[in-house]
Structures are given as structure tokens and as C-alpha cells.
Design a protein around this motif. Structure first.
Motif, mmCIF file in Angstrom:
data_model
loop_
_atom_site.group_PDB
_atom_site.id
_atom_site.type_symbol
_atom_site.label_atom_id
_atom_site.label_comp_id
_atom_site.label_asym_id
_atom_site.label_seq_id
_atom_site.Cartn_x
_atom_site.Cartn_y
_atom_site.Cartn_z
ATOM 1 N N LEU A 316 0.690 3.791 9.200
ATOM 2 C CA LEU A 316 0.213 2.893 8.054
ATOM 3 C C LEU A 316 -1.282 2.718 8.531
ATOM 4 N N ILE A 317 -2.066 2.499 7.516
ATOM 5 C CA ILE A 317 -3.413 2.529 7.554
ATOM 6 C C ILE A 317 -3.709 1.221 8.159
ATOM 7 N N ASP A 318 -2.895 0.283 8.337
ATOM 8 C CA ASP A 318 -3.185 -0.984 9.356
ATOM 9 C C ASP A 318 -3.513 -0.641 10.867
ATOM 10 N N TYR A 319 -2.938 0.555 11.133
ATOM 11 C CA TYR A 319 -3.090 0.838 12.544
ATOM 12 C C TYR A 319 -4.033 2.119 12.941
ATOM 13 N N THR A 320 -4.315 2.851 11.640
ATOM 14 C CA THR A 320 -5.229 4.181 11.810
ATOM 15 C C THR A 320 -5.858 3.842 10.418
ATOM 16 N N GLN A 343 -9.551 16.121 3.515
ATOM 17 C CA GLN A 343 -8.124 16.018 3.030
ATOM 18 C C GLN A 343 -6.956 15.553 4.024
ATOM 19 N N VAL A 344 -7.342 14.233 4.246
ATOM 20 C CA VAL A 344 -6.383 13.528 5.225
ATOM 21 C C VAL A 344 -5.934 12.425 4.755
ATOM 22 N N TYR A 345 -4.585 12.158 4.661
ATOM 23 C CA TYR A 345 -4.139 11.037 4.005
ATOM 24 C C TYR A 345 -3.046 10.277 4.929
ATOM 25 N N ILE A 346 -2.844 9.040 4.595
ATOM 26 C CA ILE A 346 -2.093 8.080 5.256
ATOM 27 C C ILE A 346 -1.337 7.277 4.442
ATOM 28 N N PHE A 347 -0.240 6.596 4.921
ATOM 29 C CA PHE A 347 0.527 5.594 4.522
ATOM 30 C C PHE A 347 -0.391 4.234 4.023
ATOM 31 N N ALA A 348 -0.110 3.990 2.826
ATOM 32 C CA ALA A 348 -0.825 2.461 2.569
ATOM 33 C C ALA A 348 0.134 1.462 3.195
ATOM 34 N N ASP A 350 1.473 -1.005 2.235
ATOM 35 C CA ASP A 350 3.064 -1.550 1.698
ATOM 36 C C ASP A 350 3.934 -0.292 1.244
ATOM 37 N N TYR A 351 3.674 0.545 2.203
ATOM 38 C CA TYR A 351 4.632 2.002 1.958
ATOM 39 C C TYR A 351 6.058 1.343 2.039
ATOM 40 N N TYR A 352 6.617 0.903 3.224
ATOM 41 C CA TYR A 352 7.747 0.719 3.437
ATOM 42 C C TYR A 352 8.458 -0.682 2.441
ATOM 43 N N MET A 353 7.579 -1.426 2.189
ATOM 44 C CA MET A 353 8.062 -2.440 1.241
ATOM 45 C C MET A 353 8.257 -1.820 -0.437
ATOM 46 N N ASN A 354 7.861 -0.648 -0.510
ATOM 47 C CA ASN A 354 8.087 -0.147 -1.713
ATOM 48 C C ASN A 354 8.928 1.015 -1.331
ATOM 49 N N SER A 355 9.930 0.785 -0.806
ATOM 50 C CA SER A 355 10.749 2.079 0.004
ATOM 51 C C SER A 355 11.509 2.590 -1.142
ATOM 52 N N ALA A 356 11.918 2.139 -2.287
ATOM 53 C CA ALA A 356 12.761 2.590 -3.285
ATOM 54 C C ALA A 356 11.865 3.202 -4.362
ATOM 55 N N ALA A 357 10.829 3.295 -4.280
ATOM 56 C CA ALA A 357 9.540 3.917 -5.090
ATOM 57 C C ALA A 357 9.484 5.187 -4.950
ATOM 58 N N LYS A 358 10.549 6.139 -4.822
ATOM 59 C CA LYS A 358 10.296 7.343 -4.427
ATOM 60 C C LYS A 358 9.694 8.209 -5.521
ATOM 61 N N ASP A 359 9.773 7.422 -6.777
ATOM 62 C CA ASP A 359 9.144 8.391 -8.161
ATOM 63 C C ASP A 359 7.517 8.186 -7.908
ATOM 64 N N THR A 360 7.288 7.017 -7.295
ATOM 65 C CA THR A 360 5.710 6.812 -7.296
ATOM 66 C C THR A 360 5.329 7.534 -6.198
ATOM 67 N N ILE A 383 -2.503 7.280 0.646
ATOM 68 C CA ILE A 383 -3.706 7.214 0.208
ATOM 69 C C ILE A 383 -4.869 7.773 1.223
ATOM 70 N N LYS A 384 -5.889 8.247 0.722
ATOM 71 C CA LYS A 384 -6.954 9.050 1.618
ATOM 72 C C LYS A 384 -7.424 8.302 2.625
ATOM 73 N N LEU A 385 -7.428 8.709 3.920
ATOM 74 C CA LEU A 385 -7.839 8.096 5.099
ATOM 75 C C LEU A 385 -9.282 7.955 4.860
ATOM 76 N N PRO A 386 -10.206 6.732 4.843
ATOM 77 C CA PRO A 386 -11.702 6.511 4.811
ATOM 78 C C PRO A 386 -12.328 7.335 5.926
ATOM 79 N N ASP A 387 -13.806 7.474 5.818
ATOM 80 C CA ASP A 387 -14.387 7.989 6.808
ATOM 81 C C ASP A 387 -14.929 6.846 7.707
#
Length: 387
Positions: A316-320, A343-348, A350-360, A383-387
Motif C-alpha cells: 500500500l502507498i501508505d507504507y511506501t 514506470q513504478v506503480y503501487i496499490f492505492a 483503498d485497494y483492499y476496501m475495493n476488493s470486489a472491483a476487479k473490473d476497475t 497508481i503511479k509511485l510518486p517521486d
């Protein structure tokens, strides 16, 4: 159905008064079971469980359902105004729709929330995730007005039975996990619980089908089927856009997380690796077998991921929160092609709170892999990992 995980019965809880009260309530319900015929499956009203392996639903007469949870426990779901059918006295009784539930995981709330019925959030009596960690507006609103309580426990242990007993729950939704502590206490004092095993499923369709599991407790089975089918259709439409892209035109995607010094990734047979390919990319470890989250050395990871086009760091972006934090995890990340090309990406959050949104999630992946195909999509869960 595959064999489910089991919980040992090993802990004894004293609670004679509470048990007596619960037994009285149970007796009152059982007295409603008149001389009706034993209910039989009503095939005409059954909604298929097409992919999920760790739960089943059998539809009986008058809206009664027999649900088998991820621990192979059978729960009899009976609408409030319907007598309890004969022949099911050994099943766990749940009156529906439920009004007071304890959700032990944010993913469970995400599955329920995908039904998109705001009033269902009123049924959340307690959760095991602190208010400060939530981003779901409906949950935060009910925290603010005191409807939802935070009670510690729920992942590798469960809250103390005496505390849970005082909540007056209809049901406790537990994570299906081997040896989960204190659930034996719940059975002994009569706390009704259901074991949820969405995380054990082997595909995104199977995971999403747990929407139907939660919907059954609210008598919203048909709505759940519609939501599920719409998600499946959307993912099929998206996948069709990239299925003919040859391998040499697909970006290579590395997928990793470093936890306590161990490098965790996904096998080539994993749901993640398959979805990466379905979304139009190649997985960087095409020959890594096994199940779950295999561990590899940082050197092996670097060797395989050095020239990958895209890196997904599945924390989660909260920790990195930025690239500097990722370099603190291991300086080798800075030598990756994906890192140098931003081109580095990380989980938002609320990733797990939207667990069923596999289409998103699938839309996010396609946007990252082939931005020309999804020019108007804004990244939501990856989402993209910020600088």
C-alpha cells in the motif's frame, strides 16, 4: 468442492448466563418449525455458483437457503417471516436479512459494498480495522455517528467472545484461516459466524463471486448475480481489446513486495500472472511455478526484473509513499529499467476496501500497459509511485 481449511476446537469459555440466554432465543426460533414437509432444493430459483470453490448456496422453498461456508459449515438462512423448515435442525440458523454484523476484514465490506446499496452499511455493527485506516465514505459516516464500533482482532485471531456477545450480532464474518484462535469460544456460547474464504480462490471471477455469498444474507441474490455478470462482461470486453497483441509487443511486468527482508512475488500460474497477460502484458517470471506468494532472493529478482518495462510493487502507498521509500527497502530498485523510466506503480490506500472491483483493477492494468487503449481512464487502485 475442494477440501476446506479447518479450525481446531481447543478453548473453553465460561459464560453460563450468556449461553442460557442464547439457548432461549434459539428455542424460540425452533418452536416456529411447524409440521411442514422437509424443504427440498428449488432448482428453478437457484443462482449458479460458477467459479468459486469455497462456498455453495442451495435454494430451498420460500426463500430459504442452505449456505456452506469456507469451513464446510452449513448455515440455514431463513427469512424473518418464514417458519423454519423441518429436517434442518442440525444446521446453523441465520434469520435474514441480517441487521447487525461484525465484518472482520475490509475485503468483506468491499464485497458487500459492491452491491451498491447504501443502506446495507447500516448493518455493520463492528469492524476489526481502525477508523483512521478506512477510506470508504459510508463506513466513515457511520463511525462518526457511532453506528460502527472498532474492536481489535480479526486477522490471525478473533475478538474476545464476551465482547462480541455484547454486540447482539446476527452474524460474525470471520476470515477462513487455519487455527484461527477463539472461534471455538464462539461456538460454545452460541455466537453465529460464517467463514469467508475469498482469498483462497484461484481466479478473479471466483473471488468476485463471493459477492453472492454476502448478498445471500441480505436476500439480494438476484442483484448480486446481476452485479457479478456485469463485471464479468466488462472484463471480457476489455480483454478482447488486447488478446491479439503479439508477445513481442507486450510490455514485461515485474510484480513484487519486500516484507521483513523477504522478497515475495507471484508464480507464473497465479491469478495475478494470468490477469497481467489477459490485460495485454507479459509476466517477468514466466517459468516460476508454485502457488501463493513464492519467495525469491533479491539477486534473483533483480536478474529477472532488470529490463522489465513496468514494476508493480504490491504494497500500500501508505507504507511506501514514494520512490525514496522504495530505495530504502532496497537500493537495487533504483537500477531497474522501470524505476529509471518512471514506470513504478503501487496499490492505492483503498485497494483492499475495493476488493470486489476487479473490473476497475483490470481497467487500471490495461491503462498502465496500453495507455493508448484507455486514454480517459484515471487510475484508481494501482497508481503511479510518486517521486
Amino acid at each position: 468442492m475442494k477440501q476446506k481449511l479447518k479450525h481446531p476446537l481447543s478453548v473453553f469459555l465460561t459464560g453460563v448466563l450468556a449461553l442460557s440466554l442464547l439457548n432461549a432465543c434459539s428455542t424460540k426460533d425452533n418452536e416456529q418449525a411447524g409440521d411442514e414437509e422437509v424443504a427440498i432444493p428449488n432448482e428453478s430459483s437457484e443462482l449458479d455458483i460458477k467459479y468459486a470453490e469455497y462456498f455453495t448456496i442451495v435454494y430451498l422453498a420460500d426463500g430459504v437457503k442452505l449456505v456452506t461456508d469456507a469451513d464446510d459449515r452449513e448455515l440455514l438462512l431463513v427469512p424473518n417471516d418464514v417458519p423454519i423448515p423441518n429436517g434442518y435442525g442440525d444446521k446453523i440458523l441465520v434469520r435474514t436479512p441480517i441487521e447487525h454484523a461484525f465484518f472482520s476484514s475490509t475485503t468483506h465490506v468491499g464485497l458487500m459494498g459492491s452491491l451498491d446499496v447504501d443502506s446495507l452499511y447500516d448493518s455493520i455493527a463492528a469492524v476489526s480495522t481502525e477508523e483512521s485506516s478506512w477510506t470508504t465514505p459510508q463506513v466513515l459516516e457511520r463511525f462518526a455517528n457511532g453506528q460502527i464500533k472498532y474492536i481489535a482482532g480479526g486477522t490471525i485471531d478473533v475478538p474476545d467472545a464476551e465482547i462480541v456477545l455484547g454486540l447482539g450480532l446476527d452474524i460474525y464474518f470471520s476470515i477462513a484461516y487455519p487455527g484461527l484462535g477463539r472461534l471455538s469460544q464462539y461456538e460454545e456460547v452460541g455466537i453465529t459466524y460464517a467463514a469467508v474464504g475469498e482469498w483462497m480462490e484461484k481466479s478473479n471471477p471466483a473471488y468476485m463471486e463471493w459477492i453472492k455469498f454476502f448478498a445471500a444474507f441480505y436476500n439480494l441474490d438476484e442483484l448480486a448475480d446481476q452485479v457479478f455478470e456485469a463485471k464479468m462482461q466488462r472484463m471480457a470486453e476489455l480483454s478482447a481489446l488486447v488478446q491479439d497483441i503479439p508477445d513481442d509487443q507486450r510490455p514485461v511486468v515485474a510484480y513484487v513486495q519486500v516484507y521483513n527482508g523477504s522478497v515475495h512475488t507471484q508464480s507464473s500460474d497465479s491469478t495475478t500472472a494470468k490477469e497481467i497477460y489477459n490485460a495485454g502484458a507479459n509476466y517477468y517470471l514466466e517459468d516460476l511455478g508454485g502457488e501463493g506468494n513464492p519467495q525469491i532472493s533479491m539477486e534473483e529478482f533483480f536478474d529477472k526484473a532488470r529490463d522489465a518495462d513496468i514494476l508493480v510493487y504490491y504494497g500500500l502507498i501508505d507504507y511506501t509513499p514514494d520512490k525514496a521509500a522504495l530505495l530504502e527497502v532496497d537500493p537495487l530498485f533504483g537500477e531497474l529499467k522501470s524505476f529509471q523510466n518512471d514506470q513504478v506503480y503501487i496499490f492505492a490506500s483503498d485497494y483492499y476496501m475495493n476488493s470486489a472491483a476487479k473490473d476497475t483493477l483490470f481497467e487500471d492494468m490495461m491503462t498502465i500497459f496500453h495507455p493508448d487503449l484507455m486514454p480517459d481512464h484515471e487510475l484508481r487502485l494501482i497508481i503511479k509511485l510518486p517521486d
